[in-house]
Scaffold this active site. Sequence first.
Site, PDB file in Angstrom:
ATOM      1  N   SER A   1     -16.344  10.370  10.772  1.00  0.00           N
ATOM      2  CA  SER A   1     -15.144  10.107  11.560  1.00  0.00           C
ATOM      3  C   SER A   1     -15.045  11.135  12.690  1.00  0.00           C
ATOM      4  O   SER A   1     -14.860  12.326  12.447  1.00  0.00           O
ATOM      5  CB  SER A   1     -13.948  10.209  10.614  1.00  0.00           C
ATOM      6  OG  SER A   1     -12.796   9.856  11.282  1.00  0.00           O
ATOM      7  N   LEU A   2     -15.196  10.655  13.922  1.00  0.00           N
ATOM      8  CA  LEU A   2     -15.215  11.593  15.060  1.00  0.00           C
ATOM      9  C   LEU A   2     -13.806  12.030  15.465  1.00  0.00           C
ATOM     10  O   LEU A   2     -13.565  13.208  15.716  1.00  0.00           O
ATOM     11  CB  LEU A   2     -15.856  10.915  16.270  1.00  0.00           C
ATOM     12  CG  LEU A   2     -17.367  10.895  16.379  1.00  0.00           C
ATOM     13  CD1 LEU A   2     -17.766  10.255  17.698  1.00  0.00           C
ATOM     14  CD2 LEU A   2     -17.961  12.292  16.283  1.00  0.00           C
TER      15      LEU A   2
ATOM     16  N   SER B   1     -17.686   7.733   3.782  1.00  0.00           N
ATOM     17  CA  SER B   1     -17.109   8.142   5.069  1.00  0.00           C
ATOM     18  C   SER B   1     -16.553   9.557   4.968  1.00  0.00           C
ATOM     19  O   SER B   1     -15.852   9.893   4.014  1.00  0.00           O
ATOM     20  CB  SER B   1     -15.991   7.163   5.425  1.00  0.00           C
ATOM     21  OG  SER B   1     -15.318   7.617   6.565  1.00  0.00           O
TER      22      SER B   1
ATOM     23  N   CYS C   1      -5.273  15.418   8.165  1.00  0.00           N
ATOM     24  CA  CYS C   1      -5.470  14.773   9.467  1.00  0.00           C
ATOM     25  C   CYS C   1      -4.111  14.232   9.933  1.00  0.00           C
ATOM     26  O   CYS C   1      -3.392  13.587   9.162  1.00  0.00           O
ATOM     27  CB  CYS C   1      -6.489  13.642   9.357  1.00  0.00           C
ATOM     28  SG  CYS C   1      -8.095  14.235   8.803  1.00  0.00           S
TER      29      CYS C   1
ATOM     30  N   GLU D   1      -4.883   4.778  -4.727  1.00  0.00           N
ATOM     31  CA  GLU D   1      -4.948   3.371  -4.327  1.00  0.00           C
ATOM     32  C   GLU D   1      -6.380   2.957  -3.991  1.00  0.00           C
ATOM     33  O   GLU D   1      -7.159   3.770  -3.495  1.00  0.00           O
ATOM     34  CB  GLU D   1      -4.059   3.138  -3.097  1.00  0.00           C
ATOM     35  CG  GLU D   1      -2.585   3.189  -3.431  1.00  0.00           C
ATOM     36  CD  GLU D   1      -1.691   3.192  -2.204  1.00  0.00           C
ATOM     37  OE1 GLU D   1      -0.593   2.632  -2.300  1.00  0.00           O
ATOM     38  OE2 GLU D   1      -2.061   3.761  -1.164  1.00  0.00           O
TER      39      GLU D   1
ATOM     40  N   CYS E   1     -12.504  -0.641  -0.900  1.00  0.00           N
ATOM     41  CA  CYS E   1     -12.277   0.698  -0.330  1.00  0.00           C
ATOM     42  C   CYS E   1     -11.726   1.561  -1.461  1.00  0.00           C
ATOM     43  O   CYS E   1     -10.698   1.262  -2.054  1.00  0.00           O
ATOM     44  CB  CYS E   1     -11.283   0.562   0.828  1.00  0.00           C
ATOM     45  SG  CYS E   1     -10.859   2.130   1.558  1.00  0.00           S
TER      46      CYS E   1
ATOM     47  N   CYS F   1      -2.959  10.459   9.401  1.00  0.00           N
ATOM     48  CA  CYS F   1      -3.275   9.805   8.123  1.00  0.00           C
ATOM     49  C   CYS F   1      -2.165  10.008   7.094  1.00  0.00           C
ATOM     50  O   CYS F   1      -1.732  11.137   6.841  1.00  0.00           O
ATOM     51  CB  CYS F   1      -4.594  10.383   7.603  1.00  0.00           C
ATOM     52  SG  CYS F   1      -4.994   9.845   5.940  1.00  0.00           S
TER      53      CYS F   1
ATOM     54  N   CYS G   1      -6.544   1.244   7.287  1.00  0.00           N
ATOM     55  CA  CYS G   1      -7.106   2.582   7.454  1.00  0.00           C
ATOM     56  C   CYS G   1      -6.020   3.610   7.776  1.00  0.00           C
ATOM     57  O   CYS G   1      -5.229   3.409   8.696  1.00  0.00           O
ATOM     58  CB  CYS G   1      -8.082   2.524   8.628  1.00  0.00           C
ATOM     59  SG  CYS G   1      -9.679   3.025   8.162  1.00  0.00           S
TER      60      CYS G   1
ATOM     61  N   GLY H   1      -8.568  10.687   0.145  1.00  0.00           N
ATOM     62  CA  GLY H   1      -9.411  11.854  -0.111  1.00  0.00           C
ATOM     63  C   GLY H   1     -10.657  11.929   0.751  1.00  0.00           C
ATOM     64  O   GLY H   1     -11.080  10.949   1.363  1.00  0.00           O
ATOM     65  N   GLU H   2     -11.204  13.136   0.814  1.00  0.00           N
ATOM     66  CA  GLU H   2     -12.448  13.392   1.544  1.00  0.00           C
ATOM     67  C   GLU H   2     -13.574  13.441   0.498  1.00  0.00           C
ATOM     68  O   GLU H   2     -13.693  14.404  -0.273  1.00  0.00           O
ATOM     69  CB  GLU H   2     -12.315  14.725   2.304  1.00  0.00           C
ATOM     70  CG  GLU H   2     -13.608  15.331   2.816  1.00  0.00           C
ATOM     71  CD  GLU H   2     -14.503  14.384   3.612  1.00  0.00           C
ATOM     72  OE1 GLU H   2     -14.089  13.925   4.681  1.00  0.00           O
ATOM     73  OE2 GLU H   2     -15.627  14.114   3.157  1.00  0.00           O
TER      74      GLU H   2
ATOM     75  N   CYS I   1      -4.969  14.478  -0.352  1.00  0.00           N
ATOM     76  CA  CYS I   1      -6.080  15.042   0.421  1.00  0.00           C
ATOM     77  C   CYS I   1      -5.596  16.307   1.115  1.00  0.00           C
ATOM     78  O   CYS I   1      -4.472  16.352   1.631  1.00  0.00           O
ATOM     79  CB  CYS I   1      -6.575  14.032   1.463  1.00  0.00           C
ATOM     80  SG  CYS I   1      -7.987  14.652   2.401  1.00  0.00           S
TER      81      CYS I   1
HETATM   82  S1  SF4 Z   1      -8.361  10.828   7.165  1.00  0.00           S
HETATM   83 FE1  SF4 Z   1      -9.512  11.188   5.264  1.00  0.00          FE
HETATM   84  S2  SF4 Z   1      -9.949  13.388   5.322  1.00  0.00           S
HETATM   85 FE2  SF4 Z   1      -8.267  13.044   6.792  1.00  0.00          FE
HETATM   86  S3  SF4 Z   1      -6.371  13.395   5.621  1.00  0.00           S
HETATM   87 FE3  SF4 Z   1      -6.843  11.190   5.518  1.00  0.00          FE
HETATM   88  S4  SF4 Z   1      -7.975  10.961   3.621  1.00  0.00           S
HETATM   89 FE4  SF4 Z   1      -8.063  13.126   4.140  1.00  0.00          FE
END
Ligand code: SF4
Length: 335
Positions: free
Chosen positions: A210-211, A187, A114, A90, A103, A117, A329, A155-156, A110
Amino acid sequence: MEDLKNFNLPELKKIIKEKGFEEFRAKQIFEWIYKKKVLNIEDIKNIPNKLKDEFIKKYTLSSLNIIKIQESKDGTKKILFGLLDGNKIESVIIPDKERKTLCISSQAGCGCACAFCATGKLGFKRNLKAAEIIEEFLRASLLEKIDNIVFMGMGEPLLNWQNVKKAIEIFSDKDGSNFSQTRITVSTIGIVPVIKKIADENLRFYLAVSLVAANDNLRWKLVPFNKKYPLKEIINVSGYYNKKTKKEITYEYVLLKGINDSENDAKEITKILKGIKCKINLIPFNAKLNSEFKRPDEKNILNFQKILIENGYKTFIRKEKGTDISAACGQLAGE
Ligand code: SF4
């Protein structure tokens, strides 16, 4: 078939030269793709038919198809793309006054898992190729004029750095889209060796880290991948990035009710970021039904911001956009 968008201009020149055609044809093709935004080789007009026929046999210009576009009541647009292998990703177009921010996703799914997420719940499917990342932008920019790009979708990005870097270089090529790198933000949850590498390269985009938490114990629970890269190392390397590039770092902090939103958490942040030129974006959690996490009360959010500001940190609260279509987000799940 290989997508022509996987090649930067020097690579395209090499391919064309090897086929016995003049190098300047590469620039023409680049312009058709990135300025005129054609997504079909047949639509490229001013190149020799022989070259076009050879390209049609071997290459493609289309790696994504739009499955669905949803529009939020605040004007946010979420685009669901199908990849050729059946995976889905997306992108989100976020309006802010006259400007539009895209975005973008860098992976299908991913693997960082997290806890807060939706993408993390999908698990890792695969890295996106440069052509797929670029096509998210091209297809979105056929819908709206895009002013900024943020790699904050699925994704990262630093775990797919080769392809993300190539896409950024192609976005910003003056013979292509000529999209300034200073209008791009990447990010990350903090992939230390890659941040170090980027700091040493001559790139001009902005970095957001991202802290999530102000100490490792809590961060290990919320961002399991962090066990590899403790907070101290992440902050040190982002300070290094700041010094090398002279670019202000943005720290993002997703606020989760009763978990990381206390006065103590805010004070801890001011200590761990001491001496780093930065700004802080607070992102109140976008609550979904059945989520174990909740959005903090408005009073707590404002109090958290106040503590950071009083300690000298430029701190902003991110406005929620696209929540009603799960485009905000942490909500992207390729649904
Ligand atoms: S916040 Fe970012 S790094 Fe963490 S699971 Fe979601 S997409 Fe992946």
